[in-house]
Design an enzyme around this catalytic site. Structure first.
Site, PDB file in Angstrom:
ATOM      1  N   ARG A   1       0.856  -1.201   0.110  1.00 28.65           N
ATOM      2  CA  ARG A   1      -0.089   0.048   0.045  1.00 28.65           C
ATOM      3  C   ARG A   1       0.969   1.177   0.053  1.00 28.65           C
ATOM      4  NH1 ARG A   1      -5.504  -1.544   3.437  1.00 28.65           N
ATOM      5  NH2 ARG A   1      -6.471  -2.225   1.491  1.00 28.65           N
TER       6      ARG A   1
ATOM      7  N   LYS B   1     -21.389 -14.851   0.197  1.00 29.90           N
ATOM      8  CA  LYS B   1     -22.678 -14.918  -0.166  1.00 29.90           C
ATOM      9  C   LYS B   1     -23.116 -14.056  -1.290  1.00 29.90           C
ATOM     10  CE  LYS B   1     -23.896 -14.608   4.853  1.00 29.90           C
ATOM     11  NZ  LYS B   1     -24.430 -13.484   5.890  1.00 29.90           N
TER      12      LYS B   1
ATOM     13  N   GLY C   1      -9.292  -7.052  -2.054  1.00 31.92           N
ATOM     14  CA  GLY C   1      -9.725  -7.842  -0.853  1.00 31.92           C
ATOM     15  C   GLY C   1      -9.249  -9.253  -0.687  1.00 31.92           C
TER      16      GLY C   1
ATOM     17  N   GLY D   1     -13.568  -3.067  -0.782  1.00 33.62           N
ATOM     18  CA  GLY D   1     -14.761  -2.255  -0.932  1.00 33.62           C
ATOM     19  C   GLY D   1     -15.008  -1.658  -2.001  1.00 33.62           C
TER      20      GLY D   1
HETATM   21  P1  AMP Z   1     -16.486 -12.299   0.102  1.00 30.62           P
HETATM   22  O1  AMP Z   1     -15.835 -11.276   1.069  1.00 30.62           O
HETATM   23  O2  AMP Z   1     -17.910 -12.345  -0.053  1.00 30.62           O
HETATM   24  O3  AMP Z   1     -15.682 -12.314  -1.303  1.00 30.62           O
HETATM   25  O4  AMP Z   1     -16.111 -13.789   0.705  1.00 30.62           O
HETATM   26  C1  AMP Z   1     -15.034 -14.267   0.715  1.00 30.62           C
HETATM   27  C2  AMP Z   1     -15.050 -15.591   1.774  1.00 30.62           C
HETATM   28  O5  AMP Z   1     -15.806 -16.526   1.323  1.00 30.62           O
HETATM   29  C3  AMP Z   1     -13.730 -16.210   1.977  1.00 30.62           C
HETATM   30  O6  AMP Z   1     -13.214 -16.041   3.214  1.00 30.62           O
HETATM   31  C4  AMP Z   1     -13.935 -17.569   1.814  1.00 30.62           C
HETATM   32  O7  AMP Z   1     -13.327 -18.475   2.876  1.00 30.62           O
HETATM   33  C5  AMP Z   1     -15.459 -17.601   1.813  1.00 30.62           C
HETATM   34  N1  AMP Z   1     -15.966 -18.715   0.958  1.00 30.62           N
HETATM   35  C6  AMP Z   1     -15.510 -18.938  -0.462  1.00 30.62           C
HETATM   36  N2  AMP Z   1     -16.315 -20.340  -0.626  1.00 30.62           N
HETATM   37  C7  AMP Z   1     -17.030 -20.881   0.422  1.00 30.62           C
HETATM   38  C8  AMP Z   1     -17.763 -21.824   0.745  1.00 30.62           C
HETATM   39  N3  AMP Z   1     -17.987 -22.535  -0.185  1.00 30.62           N
HETATM   40  N4  AMP Z   1     -18.529 -21.854   1.767  1.00 30.62           N
HETATM   41  C9  AMP Z   1     -18.235 -21.030   2.736  1.00 30.62           C
HETATM   42  N5  AMP Z   1     -17.533 -20.064   2.652  1.00 30.62           N
HETATM   43  C10 AMP Z   1     -16.845 -19.579   1.586  1.00 30.62           C
END
Ligand code: AMP
Length: 394
Positions: free
Chosen positions: A37, A198, A351, A374
């Protein structure tokens, strides 16, 4: 509305307040463990030094929540920047106050001072106008180079721009141009890979990307809601039941619009998320009722890779599985490799995805790896970043 860029403004001899994002990771003894950074701001700093500006850097570090937290002082970061630049960097023990004023008054052309953590003041995150005006009082010009914080309307990222002529720094310019090009004039086919935990946190991204992409690849936990919408059972996997109808609508839209949609066709499943978990790889239609799908399997990797290989531009946001745990890292690792080797223009959202690339590949093999999770997500949602919106227009 075109915003002014650093190159558009005269900074010679002027006091320039530069908002940077030096929210760097540190070990328990306070040593900076990753300087990327800091390095990302070097183009802006070199430009300002060559122009003979008096450079006042302002940043946050961590979440002190408006209180002075000595372990979140930016002093170690000033030392780190000094070592990287090979030039003196002064440090002010306050953000606005006697030490900041004295250190700024002592600046000659090309000199640099880093102010203490701006989030020691509760007025920062409240975007308090009096505080913003005090920050503005330190300088003649404001430059925002903190892309990673540009989705926040805080005093040092947005409020201050109301009181000074302003422009985007070079990192900010590079980030906006890279993501803007993908959204406005991509080399086709444009393939978006969306993963992560999610659907709810990526819904706005999916809706904004759908009319623009030629293919959409969905992995990660969020894929389970789509598998459910296809009528499959997903056991104890992450499932957002209330979004199943939305997932179905999005799938229908891909069919209607002729967008290729790749969902996982197999999954690495386990009954717990840890490094020693015993995993099984099964067809996506056979996820065991007592297990969670925690990564995409080899058949999904093959299918996704096939789409990736023909891409002109690839946009990737979100891991394919729980990549932080060894048994569930294979999908993300394989996709990182396929994207790196694709020959396409490759843009990676920040991220977790940037961290995964750092771990499994070499960021230099990608066209652009965003420094802001973000902020890049909000740009991909089609939103305007407050930190950019506040800047002067050309
Ligand atoms: P995001 O911040 O929404 O991009 O989510 C990232 C997080 O999603 C990471 O910490 C992963 O460990 C989690 N993740 C990815 N695939 C899965 C899965 N199949 N089940 C649960 N968590 C997941």
């Amino acid at each position: 509305m075109k915003k002014k860029m650093l190159r558009d403004i005269d900074v010679a001899g002027k006091r320039v307040l530069v908002r940077v994002d030096y929210n760097v990771p540190q070990d328990e003894r306070g040593a900076v463990t990753d300087t990327s950074r800091i390095r990302e701001t070097l183009p802006t700093l070199h430009h300002l030094r060559e122009a003979g500006a008096r450079i006042i850097l302002v940043s946050h570090l961590g979440r002190p929540d408006g209180k002075v937290v000595p372990t979140l002082s930016l002093e170690p970061v000033a030392k780190e920047l000094q070592a990287i630049l090979g030039a003196p960097v002064a440090f002010a023990r306050d953000t606005i106050g006697p030490d900041a004023s004295a250190k700024i008054a002592a600046l000659g052309p090309g000199d640099i001072v880093l102010l203490e953590n701006v989030r020691f003041h509760p007025e920062e995150e409240a975007n308090d106008p009096t505080f913003a005006r005090s920050l503005a009082g330190l300088a003649d010009v404001y430059v925002n180079d903190a892309f990673g914080t540009a989705h926040r309307a805080h005093a040092s990222t947005a409020g201050v721009a109301a009181y000074l002529p302003s422009a985007a720094g070079m990192l900010m310019e590079r980030e906006i141009a890279a993501l803007g090009r993908v959204l406005e004039s991509p080399k086709r086919p444009l393939v978006a890979i969306v993963g992560g935990a999610k659907v709810s946190s990526k819904l706005a991204v999916l809706k904004n990307l759908l009319p623009r992409v030629d293919a959409l690849l969905i992995g990660g936990g969020m894929a389970c809601t789509f598998l459910k919408a296809k009528g499959l059972e997903v056991g104890r996997s992450l499932l957002e039941e209330e979004l199943v109808p939305t997932a179905r609508e999005l799938m229908d839209r891909t069919t209607r619009d002729g967008v290729r949609l790749d969902l996982p066709v197999d999954a690495v499943c386990a009954d717990r998320i840890d490094d020693a978990a015993r995993s099984v790889t099964v067809d996506a239609a056979r996820i065991p009722p007592d297990m969670m799908a925690l990564d995409i399997g080899p058949a999904s990797v093959a299918r996704f890779t096939n789409t990736i290989t023909g891409a002109g531009t690839i946009l990737w946001n979100g891991p394919m599985g729980v990549f932080e745990r060894r048994p569930f890292a294979g999908g993300t690792r394989a996709i990182a490799r396929a994207v790196a080797e694709s020959g396409a223009i490759t843009i990676v959202g920040g991220g977790d995805t940037a961290a995964a690339i750092e771990q499994f590949s070499d960021p230099a093999r990608f066209t652009h790896v965003s420094t802001g999770g973000g902020a890049s997500l909000e740009l991909l949602e089609g939103r305007t970043l407050p930190g950019v919106d506040a800047l002067s227009e050309t």
